[in-house]
Design a protein around this motif. Structure first.
Motif, PDB file in Angstrom:
ATOM      1  N   LEU A 105      39.790  38.844  40.569  1.00  0.00           N
ATOM      2  CA  LEU A 105      38.434  38.356  40.855  1.00  0.00           C
ATOM      3  C   LEU A 105      37.987  37.362  39.788  1.00  0.00           C
ATOM      4  CD1 LEU A 105      36.124  41.309  42.023  1.00  0.00           C
ATOM      5  CD2 LEU A 105      36.710  39.226  43.263  1.00  0.00           C
ATOM      6  N   GLY A 106      38.338  37.661  38.529  1.00  0.00           N
ATOM      7  CA  GLY A 106      37.974  36.767  37.432  1.00  0.00           C
ATOM      8  C   GLY A 106      38.580  35.386  37.604  1.00  0.00           C
ATOM      9  N   TYR A 107      39.850  35.326  38.041  1.00  0.00           N
ATOM     10  CA  TYR A 107      40.499  34.033  38.265  1.00  0.00           C
ATOM     11  C   TYR A 107      39.813  33.259  39.392  1.00  0.00           C
ATOM     12  CZ  TYR A 107      44.341  35.821  35.383  1.00  0.00           C
ATOM     13  OH  TYR A 107      45.102  36.325  34.357  1.00  0.00           O
ATOM     14  N   ARG A 108      39.470  33.962  40.482  1.00  0.00           N
ATOM     15  CA  ARG A 108      38.829  33.297  41.615  1.00  0.00           C
ATOM     16  C   ARG A 108      37.434  32.780  41.212  1.00  0.00           C
ATOM     17  NH1 ARG A 108      43.186  34.250  42.526  1.00  0.00           N
ATOM     18  NH2 ARG A 108      43.150  32.125  41.712  1.00  0.00           N
ATOM     19  N   LEU A 109      36.723  33.564  40.439  1.00  0.00           N
ATOM     20  CA  LEU A 109      35.395  33.138  39.973  1.00  0.00           C
ATOM     21  C   LEU A 109      35.518  31.938  39.030  1.00  0.00           C
ATOM     22  CD1 LEU A 109      33.878  36.675  39.431  1.00  0.00           C
ATOM     23  CD2 LEU A 109      32.858  34.913  40.874  1.00  0.00           C
ATOM     24  N   GLU A 110      36.536  31.971  38.182  1.00  0.00           N
ATOM     25  CA  GLU A 110      36.729  30.871  37.232  1.00  0.00           C
ATOM     26  C   GLU A 110      37.018  29.554  37.956  1.00  0.00           C
ATOM     27  OE1 GLU A 110      39.293  29.883  33.159  1.00  0.00           O
ATOM     28  OE2 GLU A 110      39.708  31.701  34.331  1.00  0.00           O
ATOM     29  N   GLU A 111      37.771  29.629  39.053  1.00  0.00           N
ATOM     30  CA  GLU A 111      38.032  28.425  39.847  1.00  0.00           C
ATOM     31  C   GLU A 111      36.732  27.786  40.306  1.00  0.00           C
ATOM     32  OE1 GLU A 111      42.345  29.475  41.969  1.00  0.00           O
ATOM     33  OE2 GLU A 111      40.473  29.802  43.041  1.00  0.00           O
ATOM     34  N   GLU A 112      35.818  28.616  40.820  1.00  0.00           N
ATOM     35  CA  GLU A 112      34.528  28.099  41.293  1.00  0.00           C
ATOM     36  C   GLU A 112      33.658  27.645  40.123  1.00  0.00           C
ATOM     37  OE1 GLU A 112      33.657  27.565  44.394  1.00  0.00           O
ATOM     38  OE2 GLU A 112      35.506  28.397  45.233  1.00  0.00           O
ATOM     39  N   HIS A 121      31.243  31.950  30.820  1.00  0.00           N
ATOM     40  CA  HIS A 121      30.700  32.820  31.862  1.00  0.00           C
ATOM     41  C   HIS A 121      30.148  34.116  31.282  1.00  0.00           C
ATOM     42  CE1 HIS A 121      34.191  35.501  31.606  1.00  0.00           C
ATOM     43  NE2 HIS A 121      34.966  34.444  31.680  1.00  0.00           N
ATOM     44  N   VAL A 122      29.248  34.700  32.019  1.00  0.00           N
ATOM     45  CA  VAL A 122      28.657  35.981  31.627  1.00  0.00           C
ATOM     46  C   VAL A 122      29.639  37.104  31.966  1.00  0.00           C
ATOM     47  CG1 VAL A 122      26.299  35.174  31.933  1.00  0.00           C
ATOM     48  CG2 VAL A 122      27.519  36.178  33.869  1.00  0.00           C
ATOM     49  N   ASN A 123      29.348  38.307  31.514  1.00  0.00           N
ATOM     50  CA  ASN A 123      30.203  39.456  31.776  1.00  0.00           C
ATOM     51  C   ASN A 123      29.885  40.076  33.135  1.00  0.00           C
ATOM     52  OD1 ASN A 123      31.572  39.335  29.296  1.00  0.00           O
ATOM     53  ND2 ASN A 123      29.922  40.449  28.265  1.00  0.00           N
ATOM     54  N   GLY A 124      30.934  40.571  33.804  1.00  0.00           N
ATOM     55  CA  GLY A 124      30.737  41.269  35.075  1.00  0.00           C
ATOM     56  C   GLY A 124      30.865  40.330  36.256  1.00  0.00           C
ATOM     57  N   ALA A 125      31.680  40.731  37.249  1.00  0.00           N
ATOM     58  CA  ALA A 125      31.905  39.886  38.418  1.00  0.00           C
ATOM     59  C   ALA A 125      30.621  39.626  39.177  1.00  0.00           C
ATOM     60  CB  ALA A 125      32.934  40.544  39.338  1.00  0.00           C
ATOM     61  N   ASN A 126      29.748  40.627  39.274  1.00  0.00           N
ATOM     62  CA  ASN A 126      28.499  40.430  40.017  1.00  0.00           C
ATOM     63  C   ASN A 126      27.585  39.442  39.302  1.00  0.00           C
ATOM     64  OD1 ASN A 126      28.128  42.289  37.943  1.00  0.00           O
ATOM     65  ND2 ASN A 126      26.524  43.417  39.031  1.00  0.00           N
ATOM     66  N   ASN A 127      27.512  39.533  37.973  1.00  0.00           N
ATOM     67  CA  ASN A 127      26.674  38.603  37.219  1.00  0.00           C
ATOM     68  C   ASN A 127      27.225  37.182  37.288  1.00  0.00           C
ATOM     69  OD1 ASN A 127      24.829  40.573  36.330  1.00  0.00           O
ATOM     70  ND2 ASN A 127      26.206  41.188  34.671  1.00  0.00           N
ATOM     71  N   ARG A 128      28.540  37.069  37.301  1.00  0.00           N
ATOM     72  CA  ARG A 128      29.159  35.741  37.400  1.00  0.00           C
ATOM     73  C   ARG A 128      28.878  35.120  38.767  1.00  0.00           C
ATOM     74  NH1 ARG A 128      35.225  36.262  35.040  1.00  0.00           N
ATOM     75  NH2 ARG A 128      35.211  34.003  35.459  1.00  0.00           N
TER      76      ARG A 128
END
Length: 518
Positions: A105-112, A121-128
């Motif tokens: 999930l972190g990699y996918r969020l980082e792409e965006e 980025h902030v901590n936590g997938a939901n916060n990101r």
């Protein structure tokens, strides 16, 4: 040779259009759904065009009007507003535990995040995700579109493992939670997947998501209808017929037998599996494409967990919608997983009593599913099983049941046998699996008659066989049971000669002991 380029394995709309590959126009559905609400979920079997649908939505919401020239949406849309789009593909998150999936999930969020200039980025997938939505909204001044493809891919392979499933579910619930919190800044949210998990477990906050999986209006949003095939792929049919040395109508009939038969609502048109259909046209061969493209490990694991027999899977059944269009995590039978994964489908709907008839969609799925069951219910030597089934079919085409049973007797006597074979039902299941491999024949078990039940009914091209089984007794006893219940009278109207077959299995030898044919 194929007459044009087919988008085999290509799920990016812009690439298909720019390379002038075959594209079956689904853009009118996209326009209608985008105009009718905000939060949607669509469930369809794998390789049914979900990823292409999501990619087409992305191009539409990004305002790429030039890609849609000549398509239905060009006449429907007048504004072509460009929205910021966040696209998450979860299909790469398979075979992972919760910790590995959080990294994915972190990699996918980082792409965006890189697309929107978020360096820290902030901590936590939901916060990101919240920060991504806020940033995209603030930088463009437009509401944000969120597209999630194959949302359930990380969970499918562990659906039979409660502890691992619970941890993954918590991670996913945490990730999706901002989608309601950020509602004012969202234009459209669309999620696809194979299975239906309950809103309470995954989308606990997103309680206003609309499931369109069984809506008549969107029954044909993925897949290829017969009308679409006959009109947009007419030349392809002719090329296939020519390559096969058959007529056009016979080619259409074989296409329908092998790849058609799916229905996703009460009023759904006949739907072809697009993956199989396109591969068939590309190769000009009638092969089994969909099933061979991926082993249904999760399905076989769940069948073992629920102690499901082959006769429970490859059979016609009546059910209420709540019994198959149900969340898979709290299902009490295997039916929801079978339906949502595409191994059974809707065949009829009774409006008066509000129930559906479900069955295997077509020959390709029936044969593929049967072959997948061979190691668990017959032997691990699937090649020997399929070869024996082929020889049995050839014998039955010559109306030689005696020869067919000799083949079966030799086969069973030479294979490593499964455990727990000392009961009659094992041999019924075994014969059912073998006979189900005979693609042009029909087989059923425990067929009810006014005077009792027939163990196995086998309908070939020329004959109807009523088969009664015994274990450690005699074939004559099996035959007497047929005579006592007068099964012949029940099936006299089938229009084919009725032949009675009594079979006795020898538990010690693990094969057929003797048989009687009348």
């Amino acid at each position: 040779m194929a007459i044009r380029q087919y988008p085999l394995g290509i799920q990016t709309f812009s690439e298909i259009i720019n390379k002038k590959m075959l594209y079956i126009d689904k853009t009118a559905y996209i326009y209608n759904i985008a105009a009718s609400g905000k939060y949607f979920f669509l469930g369809r079997p794998r390789r049914f065009g979900k990823s292409l649908l999501v990619s087409t939505m992305q191009s539409y919401f990004e305002g790429k009007k030039q890609l849609f020239r000549g398509l239905a949406i060009e006449k429907l849309e007048s504004e072509w507003t460009e929205y910021p789009v966040l696209h998450f593909d979860m299909s790469g998150g398979k075979h992972m535990d919760a910790e590995q999936f959080e990294q994915y999930l972190g990699y996918r969020l980082e792409e965006e995040e890189k697309k929107w200039g978020i360096a820290i980025h902030v901590n936590g997938a939901n916060n990101r995700l919240i920060e991504l939505i806020n940033t995209a909204y603030d930088k463009t001044g437009k509401q944000v579109v969120v597209l999630v493809d194959e949302y359930d891919a990380p969970m499918l392979d562990v659906v039979h493992e409660t502890d691992c499933l619970d941890k993954l579910r918590n991670t996913m619930r945490n990730f999706y939670s901002p989608l309601k919190y950020c509602d004012p800044k969202l234009r459209f949210v669309f999620l696809t997947g194979i299975t239906k998990f309950s809103q309470m477990s995954i989308f606990s906050e997103l309680n206003n998501i609309k499931n369109i999986s069984m809506d008549n209006e969107y029954a044909a949003i993925c897949g290829i209808t017969e009308e679409e095939m006959l009109t947009q792929m007419s030349d392809d049919i002719d090329a296939l017929a020519q390559a096969q040395g058959i007529g056009r109508e016979e080619a259409i009939s074989k296409l329908k037998d092998n790849y058609d038969g799916y229905h996703f609502s009460a009023k759904s048109p006949d739907m072809f599996n697009p993956y199989s259909l396109l591969n068939c046209f590309a190769d000009n061969e009638f092969n089994d494409y969909w099933f061979s493209s991926g082993t249904p490990t999760y399905l076989l694991n769940m069948m073992r967990k629920y102690e499901v027999m082959p006769t429970d899977v490859i059979t016609r059944v009546e059910a209420d919608a709540s019994e198959f269009d149900a969340p898979t995590e709290n299902m009490t039978t295997i039916m929801p997983l079978l339906y949502q994964s595409g191994y059974i489908t809707i065949k009829d709907y009774n409006r008066a009593y509000n129930y559906y008839t479900l069955d295997v969609p077509n020959k390709e799925v029936k044969v593929g599913l049967t072959k997948a069951l061979i190691p668990s219910y017959v032997t691990r030597n699937t090649l020997a099983t399929t070869n024996t089934a082929r020889r049995i079919a050839q014998a039955l085409d010559k109306r030689d049941m005696d020869g067919a049973l000799r083949l079966l007797q030799t086969f069973l006597g030479n294979i490593p046998y499964c455990e727990n074979t000392n009961y009659e039902g094992h041999y019924q299941q075994l014969l059912f699996v073998v006979f189900s491999l005979l693609t042009d024949f029909l087989v059923d078990v425990e067929v009810h008659t006014p005077n009792g039940r027939v163990d196995i009914v086998l309908l070939t091209r020329t004959d109807l066989y009523l088969i009664e089984l015994k274990l450690n007794k005699t074939a004559q006893e099996a035959m007497r049971q047929i005579d006592l219940k007068d099964f012949r009278q029940r099936f006299a109207l089938c229009g084919k000669p009725v032949t009675k077959v009594g079979i006795n299995f020898d538990a010690e030898k693990k094969t057929i002991g003797n048989w009687v044919i009348a």
